[in-house]
Design a protein around this motif. Structure first.
Motif, short mmCIF file in Angstrom:
data_model
loop_
_atom_site.label_atom_id
_atom_site.label_comp_id
_atom_site.label_asym_id
_atom_site.label_seq_id
_atom_site.Cartn_x
_atom_site.Cartn_y
_atom_site.Cartn_z
N ARG A 33 23.23 -8.55 12.70
CA ARG A 33 24.32 -8.94 11.80
C ARG A 33 23.75 -9.94 10.80
NH1 ARG A 33 27.90 -10.74 16.73
NH2 ARG A 33 25.78 -11.37 17.27
N CYS A 34 23.67 -9.52 9.54
CA CYS A 34 22.98 -10.31 8.52
C CYS A 34 23.97 -10.85 7.48
CB CYS A 34 21.94 -9.45 7.79
SG CYS A 34 20.66 -8.77 8.88
N LEU A 35 23.77 -12.10 7.12
CA LEU A 35 24.51 -12.70 6.00
C LEU A 35 23.57 -12.78 4.81
CD1 LEU A 35 26.95 -14.29 4.76
CD2 LEU A 35 25.77 -16.37 5.54
N VAL A 36 24.02 -12.31 3.66
CA VAL A 36 23.24 -12.40 2.44
C VAL A 36 23.99 -13.30 1.47
CG1 VAL A 36 22.24 -11.17 0.47
CG2 VAL A 36 22.21 -10.12 2.76
N THR A 37 23.42 -14.46 1.19
CA THR A 37 23.96 -15.30 0.12
C THR A 37 23.28 -14.88 -1.18
OG1 THR A 37 22.26 -17.00 0.37
CG2 THR A 37 24.24 -17.22 1.73
N GLY A 38 23.94 -15.12 -2.30
CA GLY A 38 23.36 -14.69 -3.57
C GLY A 38 23.37 -13.18 -3.74
N ALA A 39 24.35 -12.50 -3.14
CA ALA A 39 24.39 -11.04 -3.18
C ALA A 39 24.67 -10.49 -4.57
CB ALA A 39 25.44 -10.51 -2.20
N THR A 40 25.18 -11.33 -5.48
CA THR A 40 25.42 -10.86 -6.85
C THR A 40 24.19 -11.06 -7.73
OG1 THR A 40 26.34 -13.01 -7.50
CG2 THR A 40 27.89 -11.34 -6.70
N GLY A 41 23.13 -11.66 -7.19
CA GLY A 41 21.94 -11.93 -7.97
C GLY A 41 20.94 -10.80 -7.96
N TYR A 42 19.80 -11.03 -8.60
CA TYR A 42 18.78 -9.99 -8.76
C TYR A 42 18.21 -9.54 -7.42
CZ TYR A 42 14.48 -7.65 -10.11
OH TYR A 42 13.48 -6.73 -10.25
N ILE A 43 17.77 -10.49 -6.59
CA ILE A 43 17.17 -10.14 -5.30
C ILE A 43 18.24 -9.72 -4.30
CG2 ILE A 43 15.84 -10.99 -3.34
CD1 ILE A 43 14.10 -10.71 -5.75
N GLY A 44 19.31 -10.52 -4.19
CA GLY A 44 20.34 -10.22 -3.21
C GLY A 44 20.99 -8.87 -3.41
N GLY A 45 21.22 -8.49 -4.68
CA GLY A 45 21.84 -7.20 -4.96
C GLY A 45 20.98 -6.03 -4.57
N ARG A 46 19.67 -6.25 -4.47
CA ARG A 46 18.76 -5.18 -4.03
C ARG A 46 18.49 -5.24 -2.53
NH1 ARG A 46 14.63 -3.48 -8.77
NH2 ARG A 46 16.01 -3.90 -10.52
N LEU A 47 18.61 -6.44 -1.96
CA LEU A 47 18.35 -6.58 -0.53
C LEU A 47 19.45 -5.94 0.31
CD1 LEU A 47 16.75 -7.75 1.84
CD2 LEU A 47 18.04 -9.89 1.53
N VAL A 48 20.70 -6.06 -0.10
CA VAL A 48 21.82 -5.55 0.71
C VAL A 48 21.63 -4.08 1.08
CG1 VAL A 48 24.28 -5.02 0.72
CG2 VAL A 48 23.50 -7.27 -0.04
N PRO A 49 21.40 -3.16 0.11
CA PRO A 49 21.22 -1.76 0.50
C PRO A 49 19.98 -1.53 1.37
CG PRO A 49 20.77 -2.05 -1.86
CD PRO A 49 21.39 -3.31 -1.37
N GLU A 50 18.94 -2.36 1.21
CA GLU A 50 17.75 -2.22 2.05
C GLU A 50 18.08 -2.58 3.50
OE1 GLU A 50 14.75 -1.08 1.19
OE2 GLU A 50 15.38 -0.75 -0.89
N LEU A 51 18.88 -3.61 3.70
CA LEU A 51 19.29 -3.99 5.05
C LEU A 51 20.17 -2.91 5.67
CD1 LEU A 51 20.10 -7.78 4.47
CD2 LEU A 51 18.18 -6.84 5.79
N LEU A 52 21.06 -2.34 4.89
CA LEU A 52 21.90 -1.26 5.38
C LEU A 52 21.06 -0.05 5.77
CD1 LEU A 52 24.82 -1.46 2.77
CD2 LEU A 52 24.93 -2.13 5.18
N GLU A 53 20.06 0.26 4.94
CA GLU A 53 19.17 1.38 5.23
C GLU A 53 18.39 1.14 6.52
OE1 GLU A 53 17.25 5.02 4.73
OE2 GLU A 53 18.99 4.20 3.66
#
Length: 531
Positions: A33-53
């Motif tokens: 269970r991961c929390l991503v802060t900065g999800a609207t930013g450049y890195i965070g917006g790309r990290l979220v789908p990678e974590l889901l994958e």
């Protein structure tokens, strides 16, 4: 020697036991269970789908959750409104979390950002410990070897301090340190791209000779995802980078080669300070001085990896980490194919307004000035909408281009973003997208587009465009500019520019209607030719 001591030396212990390939436990394979802060930013917006994958569950913390609404992965994550400086929202966001990603920093946020970063990191670390979080993963900046912390640029110094705060907390931390990130839409890549493409002959600062070890965005994301599964006893920093070490001059020359440009003539001079460099970068590239300055300051010292221990925990496969030329080619292909997922401008501009448009007709917050235009259009609503959603960027603003250009230049001169941010996608907009010196505040596809101004103004401004079908093959275009003045200067500003509204806003409505009618006519001809 003490003067050359690495600020992270105490944290680089060898008490970790790397997991051998094929030696994963059930704990390692379980969904986290991961929390991503900065999800609207450049890195965070790309990290979220990678974590889901990777099979993880994701909760995203965002100050403006509506910016995530149109993301393709929005329905697969839990989104919580909050801010890392607010104890209650941080505590709530960390509840039940295994791994917390801290991707927040105050790049370009003006004076006092170091104290803000410090307080937010301490709050987050304490709340993570209280919530029983198993690991914090933080992406910071690669600091130069042998340079005392006090001599670092303020932003690199702050990144180093935040990383140390997490390492000193009770929660094990993975602190990744990267230099220049190469990927479509990154600020570093945009700076490199525009400097090289627009200046065949360059007089550059002396830091173009500094050695750098850049990294591809895909490798940054791979290390971030892998950092979540490190053994509990690992609590340290990791330098991450690609295989190439080069100067910024080399980077520009190699960019020109990969992009098929003629050889660039580069002459460096010693008198351009980081402040002057940032204004020079701001004039040539879409990156505003407030962001360009910390990027330029970070290049004053050599930033090369001192180790590659990350590979013990996140093994490099064939072709990884990606080489510089391959990273450039991939980024350019993403731009050409309009597949730029996030951009540096996804993050809010420091100091830019975030207030929503007042919708109460009897709003009690003060004066509201409006300019409303309507036109009946001899084109169907879908044709008109395509014009509306395609506005800005290379398509321009459909009226008095010189006036728009002048306003953009003036905005940059006073430290604003200007018009050069362009668009992330040439045809489709989503909430949170930057659009020249506007940001998409609301979009109801096929019906409404509302933009919030991020230019420097003595007040708050919005531009709203709506489309309504009025009959077979006909529609109505409605345009509303709204300005909430701040003080006497704000009122004076509105009245000083109002004489030009008929030209700018009136011409805009008229020309957008004509563009929709022309597109509808072309579509009819194509359909007719196909029958």
């Amino acid at each position: 020697m003490i003067g050359n001591r690495d600020p992270y030396e105490d944290s680089r212990t060898e008490r970790e036991c790397p997991v051998a390939a094929g030696d994963e436990t059930q704990h390692d394979r379980a969904s986290l269970r991961c929390l991503v802060t900065g999800a609207t930013g450049y890195i965070g917006g790309r990290l979220v789908p990678e974590l889901l994958e990777a099979g993880h569950q994701v909760r995203a913390l965002a100050r403006s959750p509506e910016k995530l609404r149109d993301q393709p992965w929005a329905g697969q994550v839990e989104v919580q409104r909050g801010d890392v400086t607010d104890p209650s929202s941080v505590a709530q966001a960390l509840r039940g979390i295994d791994v917390a990603y801290y991707l927040v920093h105050a790049l370009g946020a003006g004076s006092g950002f170091e104290e803000t970063d410090r307080k937010a990191a301490r709050l987050f670390a304490d709340a993570a410990a209280e919530a029983g979080v198993r690991r914090i993963v933080y992406l910071g900046g690669l600091t130069p070897s042998g340079v005392p912390v006090r001599e670092l640029s303020p932003h690199l110094r702050s990144r180093a301090e935040v990383g140390q705060i997490f390492l000193d907390s009770p929660v094990p931390a993975t602190v990744l340190r990267a230099a220049v990130v190469i990927g479509s839409g990154s600020a570093s890549f945009e700076m490199l791209r525009y400097l090289t493409e627009r200046l065949p002959v360059m007089v550059t600062p002396s830091w173009v000779g500094t050695r750098i070890q850049p990294i591809a965005i895909r490798d940054v994301l791979r290390y971030l995802v892998g950092g979540a599964r490190m053994p509990d006893e690992v609590n340290r920093t990791f330098d991450i980078a690609g295989p190439d070490i080069m100067s910024y001059r080399d980077m520009m020359e190699r960019y020109a080669k990969v992009a098929g440009l003629p050889h660039r003539l580069i002459v460096s001079v010693p008198m351009l300070s980081p402040r002057l460099s940032s204004h020079w970068i701001g004039l040539i590239t879409p990156v505003p001085p407030a962001i360009a300055r910390p990027l330029a300051e970070s290049l004053r010292h050599e930033v090369v990896c001192g180790e590659h221990d990350i590979a013990r925990y996140v093994p490099d496969g064939p072709g990884t980490p990606l080489g510089f030329d391959d990273a450039l080619a991939l980024a350019l292909r993403r731009i050409r194919d309009a597949q730029v997922v996030t951009r540096w401008s996804n993050a809010s501009v420091p100091g830019a307004p975030s207030d929503p448009l007042p919708t109460d007709p009897d709003w009690a917050g003060g004066s509201l000035y409006t300019d409303v235009r309507e036109r009946d259009v001899e084109a169907p609503a879908d044709a008109l909408w395509r014009v509306v959603e395609g506005i800005g960027g290379e398509n321009g603003w459909y009226s008095f281009p010189a006036a728009w250009a002048l306003r953009g230049w003036f905005d940059r001169l006073v430290g604003g973003v200007g018009l050069r941010r362009g668009r992330r996608d040439a045809h489709r907009l989503i909430v949170g997208d930057s659009l020249d010196f506007w940001r998409v505040e609301e979009i109801e596809r096929g019906r409404l587009l509302r933009l919030r101004a991020e230019m420097r103004l003595p007040g708050l401004a919005w531009l709203e465009m709506s489309v309504e079908a009025t009959g077979a093959g006909r529609s109505r275009y409605r345009q509303r500019a709204v300005f909430h003045p701040r003080g006497l200067l704000g009122h004076a500003y509105w009245w000083s520019v109002s004489p030009f509204h008929a030209i700018v806003f009136g011409g805009m409505a008229r020309n957008m209607a004509k563009a929709a009618e022309a597109e509808s006519g072309r579509s009819s001809q194509v359909r007719g030719a196909g029958t």
